[in-house]
Design a protein around this motif. Structure first.
Motif, PDB file in Angstrom:
ATOM      1  N   GLU A   1       6.381 -23.301 -15.688  1.00 36.31           N
ATOM      2  CA  GLU A   1       6.220 -24.734 -15.419  1.00 36.31           C
ATOM      3  C   GLU A   1       5.958 -25.487 -16.724  1.00 36.31           C
ATOM      4  OE1 GLU A   1       5.728 -26.626 -12.439  1.00 36.31           O
ATOM      5  OE2 GLU A   1       5.648 -25.087 -10.886  1.00 36.31           O
TER       6      GLU A   1
ATOM      7  N   THR B   1       9.290 -25.481 -18.968  1.00 41.82           N
ATOM      8  CA  THR B   1      10.372 -26.364 -18.540  1.00 41.82           C
ATOM      9  C   THR B   1       9.908 -27.801 -18.325  1.00 41.82           C
ATOM     10  OG1 THR B   1       9.953 -25.831 -16.230  1.00 41.82           O
ATOM     11  CG2 THR B   1      11.613 -24.516 -17.353  1.00 41.82           C
ATOM     12  N   GLY B   2       8.599 -28.024 -18.407  1.00 43.18           N
ATOM     13  CA  GLY B   2       8.097 -29.385 -18.253  1.00 43.18           C
ATOM     14  C   GLY B   2       7.908 -29.810 -16.812  1.00 43.18           C
ATOM     15  N   THR B   3       8.201 -28.917 -15.864  1.00 42.02           N
ATOM     16  CA  THR B   3       8.035 -29.299 -14.462  1.00 42.02           C
ATOM     17  C   THR B   3       6.569 -29.476 -14.105  1.00 42.02           C
ATOM     18  OG1 THR B   3       8.231 -26.961 -13.955  1.00 42.02           O
ATOM     19  CG2 THR B   3      10.147 -28.319 -13.533  1.00 42.02           C
ATOM     20  N   ILE B   4       5.682 -28.955 -14.966  1.00 39.06           N
ATOM     21  CA  ILE B   4       4.260 -29.131 -14.675  1.00 39.06           C
ATOM     22  C   ILE B   4       3.911 -30.616 -14.656  1.00 39.06           C
ATOM     23  CG2 ILE B   4       3.500 -28.921 -17.095  1.00 39.06           C
ATOM     24  CD1 ILE B   4       1.088 -27.287 -15.833  1.00 39.06           C
ATOM     25  N   GLU B   5       4.623 -31.392 -15.464  1.00 38.32           N
ATOM     26  CA  GLU B   5       4.376 -32.830 -15.495  1.00 38.32           C
ATOM     27  C   GLU B   5       4.815 -33.471 -14.178  1.00 38.32           C
ATOM     28  OE1 GLU B   5       5.710 -34.520 -19.175  1.00 38.32           O
ATOM     29  OE2 GLU B   5       5.427 -36.540 -18.387  1.00 38.32           O
ATOM     30  N   LEU B   6       5.899 -32.945 -13.637  1.00 43.24           N
ATOM     31  CA  LEU B   6       6.360 -33.417 -12.336  1.00 43.24           C
ATOM     32  C   LEU B   6       5.345 -33.049 -11.257  1.00 43.24           C
ATOM     33  CD1 LEU B   6       8.854 -34.511 -10.681  1.00 43.24           C
ATOM     34  CD2 LEU B   6       9.456 -32.124 -10.372  1.00 43.24           C
TER      35      LEU B   6
END
Lengths: 318, 244
Positions: free
Chosen positions: B76, B79-84
């Protein structure tokens, strides 16, 4: 309540670095605010704080009167956010990704399908709807991110570089989408594509080194350029010398610059206005009274790039 | 609770969307089989129990569970999905719990698929099935403890390989802490209280008892509180890391 997003001395420090320095700002319903600034200016950090991802070091932001520090859940529920680079879960299909977002946003049963269908249409995702996100092109990935952000029809929409890396057609699509939604929302987009600001923003702020440097409509920012409302005239080279002198003597004209050497007997020059006022009428009158018919004549609007450089570099030197 | 369930469901589907699930399950089953029948000498022992089967679980988990856990947070962050995820209306605790439960459930599925061993031992003899149930419960609890450690370590880095190595090491320390090898090191200088504490943290010692059919509430409590502790730490790590 017209002020939908309010930033109050919002500040973020990372160790010694002050990424965002006491930024205060309010965004109203119907506004599309362009957030401009060089890379590393603090645009993304500001947005991340407003969306509740980062906790401010001091100050706060309120979204629809919910304080992001004390009521982060209410803020997150109210906002639609497209993070930089539009991250999505690559191994999920577009359809299941959007259904997941709909569920997390609290929708149930048939409403999930309705919401997902609505954004599928808005973001034009039909042809990729059943494909894994990681197999999509950059443009489609961005649109999936956008669909995710608008799925719950948020009143406040925050997008970090929504058109970065898209081709001109895709940019146009995204901008049209943003414009269509603008009326009843407060939208904030960050960008360093300056034409975008002129194309879709009703207001622009410039931020550099974490500080707010300028705030106004794109028109007001353009007025800061010395060439805003300047008139470019092309005419026969033999008359050029008198006319240049005559124009320069006009009250409304600050100065006249030659644009290169005459080409094929045609000279071009630019008359700069005093205080950015419109000078097209006095210049036209003067030419007519001297019986000169220009080969070409147009008003310059000024360049956002110039304004941007003047504002952000001025700050760097200060 | 609704959010925990939604996140867990997405996460579990994520395992099966890639070959990871299949690879993990096949390797887990192949290794449990190999260990039980060759190293454990299941047939030669001639006993109608599954001790030879359960005995190797801590060692399998030591390698395989960090491999399942490593992607939970590291991916996460990468890929930066943690921000999402963290800007959706979901609390950090809900996300941590949802992810953990998905990964733990995945281990449960793998463990459940070892049922042929149970059938085998019932066909060959008359085992005490209560003891076997206790063994499964204990093994599942221990898997949860390993998983909570792995999830927590995964949140510390965006590099999955580092996450794997750190969590395997921490799991190793917990597994080994009851053995004389480790205790000798402490006995030389530490007071008895510390030596006992270290010894009591051992997965091996705890699991040994459960495996023999003794489900002591203290052991159950130990594994559950260990899971709670690492999940709590996981929440803190996620919070700290995202604001740095």
């Amino acid at each position: 309540m017209s002020k939908m997003i309010v930033l109050e001395k919002l500040t973020k420090r990372f160790g010694d670095l002050t990424a965002v320095d006491a930024v205060s700002l309010a965004v109203r319903r119907g506004e599309v605010l362009g957030f401009l600034g060089p890379n590393g200016a603090g645009k993304s950090t500001t947005m991340k704080m407003v969306c509740g991802y980062l906790t401010p070091t001091s100050g706060t932001a309120r979204v629809l009167d919910h304080d992001v520090v004390t009521e982060p859940m209410a803020v997150k529920a109210a906002i639609g956010y497209l993070p930089e680079g539009a991250p999505t879960y690559g191994d999920m299909r577009v359809s299941s990704f959007l259904r997941f977002i709909a569920q997390v946003r609290g929708f149930d049963g048939a409403e999930i399908g309705r919401r997902v269908d609505r954004v599928r249409e808005m973001a034009a995702l039909d042809e990729v709807f059943d494909r894994p996100v990681e197999t999509l092109s950059k443009g489609f990935k961005r649109r999936v991110g956008l669909a995710q952000a608008i799925l719950h029809d948020p009143e406040v929409l925050i997008m970090d570089e929504p058109t970065d890396g898209l081709d001109p057609n895709q940019k146009h699509q995204v901008r049209t989408l943003i414009k269509d939604m603008a009326q009843d929302k407060a939208i904030v987009i960050s960008t360093h594509i300056l034409e975008e600001v002129e194309a879709i923003c009703t207001r622009a702020v410039v931020i550099a080194h974490g500080k707010l440097l300028a705030d106004g409509t794109p028109e007001q920012l353009l007025r800061r350029d010395a060439r805003h409302n300047a008139v470019v005239v092309k005419l026969a080279a033999d008359r050029a010398k008198d006319i240049v002198a005559g124009l320069a003597a006009l009250d409304q004209v600050a100065g006249v610059d030659a644009l290169g050497d005459p080409v094929n007997g045609t000279a071009a020059f630019r008359a700069r206005p005093r205080d950015g006022a419109s000078i097209v009428l006095p210049v036209g009158d003067y030419l007519r009274s001297n019986n000169v018919t220009p080969e070409e004549m147009y008003v310059e609007r000024g360049h956002m790039d110039e304004v941007f450089r003047a504002i952000t570099q001025g700050e760097a030197e200060a | 609770m609704r959010n925990v369930w939604i996140i867990a469901k997405r996460e579990l589907a994520g395992y099966f969307a890639t070959p990871l699930a299949l690879v993990f399950i096949v390797i887990f089953l192949a290794l449990t089989g190999a260990f039980t029948f060759y190293l454990g000498r299941f047939f030669e022992a001639g006993q109608a129990d599954l001790e030879a089967f359960f005995r190797f679980h801590p060692w399998l988990y030591l390698i395989l569970i960090p491999a399942v856990a490593m992607r939970l947070w590291a991916e996460e962050r990468k890929t930066g999905t943690i921000e999402l995820l963290m800007t959706l209306p979901v609390t950090t605790a809900q996300a941590v719990l949802g992810k953990f439960l998905a990964a733990w459930a995945f281990c449960g599925i793998a463990l459940a698929l070892t049922f042929p061993v149970w059938i085998t031992v019932n066909v060959l003899g008359e085992p005490d099935n209560g003891v076997i149930v206790a063994g499964y419960v204990g093994s599942f609890l221990m898997a949860g403890a390993f998983m909570s450690i792995g999830a927590c370590m995964s949140a510390m880095t965006k590099n999955q390989v580092i996450a794997f190595i750190i969590s395997a090491t921490v799991c190793f320390l917990f597994t080994m802490s009851g053995l004389q090898l480790v205790l000798n090191f402490f006995q030389a200088w530490a007071p008895a209280l510390i030596v006992d504490t270290v010894a009591s943290l051992s997965f091996l010692v705890r699991f040994d008892a459960v495996m023999r059919g003794v489900i002591d509430l203290r052991d159950v409590f130990f594994f559950i509180s260990l899971i709670a502790f690492f999940l709590f730490t996981n929440v803190i790590v996620v919070e700290v890391k995202k604001s740095a």
